[in-house]
Structures are given as C-alpha cells and as structure tokens.
Design a protein around this motif. Sequence first.
Motif, PDB file in Angstrom:
ATOM      1  N   HIS A  97      73.341  55.943  34.143  1.00 56.47           N
ATOM      2  CA  HIS A  97      73.009  57.343  34.373  1.00 56.47           C
ATOM      3  C   HIS A  97      73.373  58.222  33.179  1.00 56.47           C
ATOM      4  N   GLY A 100      70.276  56.847  27.671  1.00 57.45           N
ATOM      5  CA  GLY A 100      68.850  56.569  27.624  1.00 57.45           C
ATOM      6  C   GLY A 100      68.597  55.658  26.438  1.00 57.45           C
ATOM      7  N   LEU A 122      61.257  55.935  38.222  1.00 49.50           N
ATOM      8  CA  LEU A 122      62.465  56.322  37.481  1.00 49.50           C
ATOM      9  C   LEU A 122      63.094  57.584  38.075  1.00 49.50           C
ATOM     10  N   ARG A 123      62.257  58.505  38.504  1.00 49.82           N
ATOM     11  CA  ARG A 123      62.767  59.730  39.151  1.00 49.82           C
ATOM     12  C   ARG A 123      63.608  59.380  40.373  1.00 49.82           C
ATOM     13  N   ASP A 124      63.107  58.448  41.188  1.00 42.89           N
ATOM     14  CA  ASP A 124      63.836  58.068  42.404  1.00 42.89           C
ATOM     15  C   ASP A 124      65.082  57.254  42.071  1.00 42.89           C
ATOM     16  N   TYR A 126      66.985  57.483  39.425  1.00 42.56           N
ATOM     17  CA  TYR A 126      68.032  58.342  38.875  1.00 42.56           C
ATOM     18  C   TYR A 126      68.338  59.546  39.754  1.00 42.56           C
ATOM     19  N   ILE A 128      66.535  62.323  40.387  1.00 44.16           N
ATOM     20  CA  ILE A 128      66.186  63.595  39.751  1.00 44.16           C
ATOM     21  C   ILE A 128      65.500  64.489  40.781  1.00 44.16           C
ATOM     22  N   THR A 132      63.448  69.780  38.623  1.00 45.20           N
ATOM     23  CA  THR A 132      63.868  69.305  37.299  1.00 45.20           C
ATOM     24  C   THR A 132      62.869  68.288  36.759  1.00 45.20           C
ATOM     25  N   TYR A 133      62.391  67.413  37.628  1.00 43.28           N
ATOM     26  CA  TYR A 133      61.424  66.396  37.225  1.00 43.28           C
ATOM     27  C   TYR A 133      60.145  67.040  36.682  1.00 43.28           C
ATOM     28  N   ARG A 136      60.823  68.793  33.264  1.00 35.68           N
ATOM     29  CA  ARG A 136      60.958  67.868  32.137  1.00 35.68           C
ATOM     30  C   ARG A 136      59.621  67.231  31.774  1.00 35.68           C
ATOM     31  N   HIS A 173      65.854  61.376  32.695  1.00 28.82           N
ATOM     32  CA  HIS A 173      66.990  61.698  33.563  1.00 28.82           C
ATOM     33  C   HIS A 173      68.045  62.553  32.857  1.00 28.82           C
ATOM     34  N   PRO A 175      69.904  62.099  29.846  1.00 27.95           N
ATOM     35  CA  PRO A 175      71.135  61.358  29.517  1.00 27.95           C
ATOM     36  C   PRO A 175      71.991  62.100  28.498  1.00 27.95           C
TER      37      PRO A 175
END
Length: 339
Positions: A97, A100, A122-124, A126, A128, A132-133, A136, A173, A175
């Motif tokens: 977490h 990256g 990846l969203r799930d 980490y 997010i 925010t998702y 970004r 995410h 990092p």
Amino acid sequence: MPIVEARGLTKVFRRPDKDPGLAGAVKHLFTRRYTDKVAVDHVDLAIEAGEAVAYVGPNGAGKSTTVKLLTGILVPTSGSVRIDGLHPQRDRIAIAHRIGVLFGQRTQLWWDLPVAESFAVLRDIYGIDPATYRRRLQQFDDVLELGEILPMLGRRLSLGQRMRADLAAAILHGPEIVYLDEPTIGLDLAVKDRVRELFRTLRDAGTTVMLTSHDLADIEGFCRRLVIIDEGRIVFDGDLQAVKDQFARERILHVETERAVPLDAVRAALAGAEVAAGETPVQFSVRFDRFDMTAGHVVASLSGLVNLVDLRVDEPGIEDVIRRVYSGDLVLDQAGSSA
C-alpha cells in the motif's frame, strides 16, 4: 530515519553449470555443478522521504535486481532492507500500500481484461474511494491520454500504450514511494515530455521516487541525486548538479561569420579557449570552460572582430559524464559523495 534503507544488500543467483545437449543434461542429473553470479554486492543505500534519486548503470550492473530487492519481490542472499521501518518480505501487505512499481519490461495489467477493468480491480484491491479514483484517473488522462486505451484489452496494447497504462496503474493508489524501472521505454517524444512532467508533479507533492533509466533525459531536470552502480557495487552516490559542475563544465560554441576571420585573432581575443576551424572558412568552433567565461562573453568578444551570422551552443549533460564512467575514462570522486 530514511524511508528506504539497505545495508550490505547482496543477491547471489546460483545457476546450473552443465554441458550442452541431452548428454550434458543427463550428466548434470548425477554430477551437479553450479556457478554463482553476484548481481548485487553489499549495497548500502539510504533514501530520505521526498527524494528523487537516479539509479543508473550499464546493462547487467544490478539496477533491476536492486529494485526487486527493495520492493520485496526478491529475497536478499544477505544484508537487510527496510521500507519506512518495515521488512519488505515479512510485511508485504503493508508495504504494497505504500509503494508503486513500474517495470518497463513487465506489466501489472490483466491481459484478458480491458484496461478500465484492470484499473477497477486495482481500485478495489487498494480500497480507493470513488471520488479519489475518478480524480486521479482524470489527472492521469490529462497527461497520458488514457481515454483511447481504457476500452482495449491488455494483450492488444502497443508497447507505448501499455507503458502509459502501467504508469497510471503504478501510482493509482497514491503511494509514498515509487520505483520506476525504464518508465519511458516505447513512448514517443511528446508523451515522454508529459510523463516527465508527471514525474516532477509526484516529486513536488512529496513522493519519494527512485528512477532507473537508460534514457538520461528522464533524469535531468527531475532527480537531484545520482547513484551509479557497476558490477553490483555502488561506485558513486552524490549530488547530480555537483557532478555536472565538476565534470560537464565545457561548452562548445559553433559560429558562422559574415566573412572569414583569422583564427589566431579569435584565439587572441579568447585567451584560454580552444578554437578549431569548421567545414568552411566562415565557420569555426570555440570550446570553453563555463566557469572561466560565459557564452555571452565569448559572443561579445567575437562580435568585436566580425559580424556573426549564426550561433549554436553544445552543452554536455549528465549523459556525457555517465558515458565516460561506463567506458572507464572517468572515475568519480566518492570523497565528496553522500554515501
């Protein structure tokens, strides 16, 4: 305490040493021989939070192996690694977490999924939050032009498209530490410029970045610290600008004049500079140390002799210095480094 710290970091790969062909394979079953290859040799490295560090070296020097050790992908043969006080191999979930990683030769996308679905996975993973998702993704789309590749399957991406998607995936995410291993391979010039601007945005936001690249234009204007590794050992660790000031001092001014001018007159006007004839009588070059005289001084002195038609300045960069290190023409002084 440094956010990334390695002490005596060593990685030795053990490879089978067998004769070619079936006979060699059968013989190896009964008489096993191995050769040890030291990829990383007692590396000491400390990176402070918010630093942008260039980690460079020739092919096979141990750059990618070091990154894999620092991320927990490989287990060191000896030595230790700590990421913000955590052990990369033991604390894998907590470390994942915080970091990256982008490897130019490998992808973290799912080959049979559209890029958009890989990002959603990846969203799930980490955790997010949706706002925010979306923010970004929009930020990355402005730089990397992701819109055209989001519906495409991972396996159908070109190298350049895959690199853009993988870079977004590596930092999706948010990092604290980002490892970039050959991050601009396969990108065209326009996209490279935007990606490098994204690197600077990460650095300015306080993200710690370790950048490994053969394209040294990725490094200049971004990294402030230079670490050179060769044959598994760090041979230099110090300030990038200080290296340039010490070993990339020369400038070459290429001049075209309205009429031919005696080169002896140019040498007399520019004592300490090296003057060489060009391809035609009205062309010549002036090589000078930028700490002894400025380009403006050179131009002003030449203007007093003859009318100038055209000028071009060659400025050697860090690439020239590192090339000389690789070839053995230059040994950097570790005494003034931070190692």
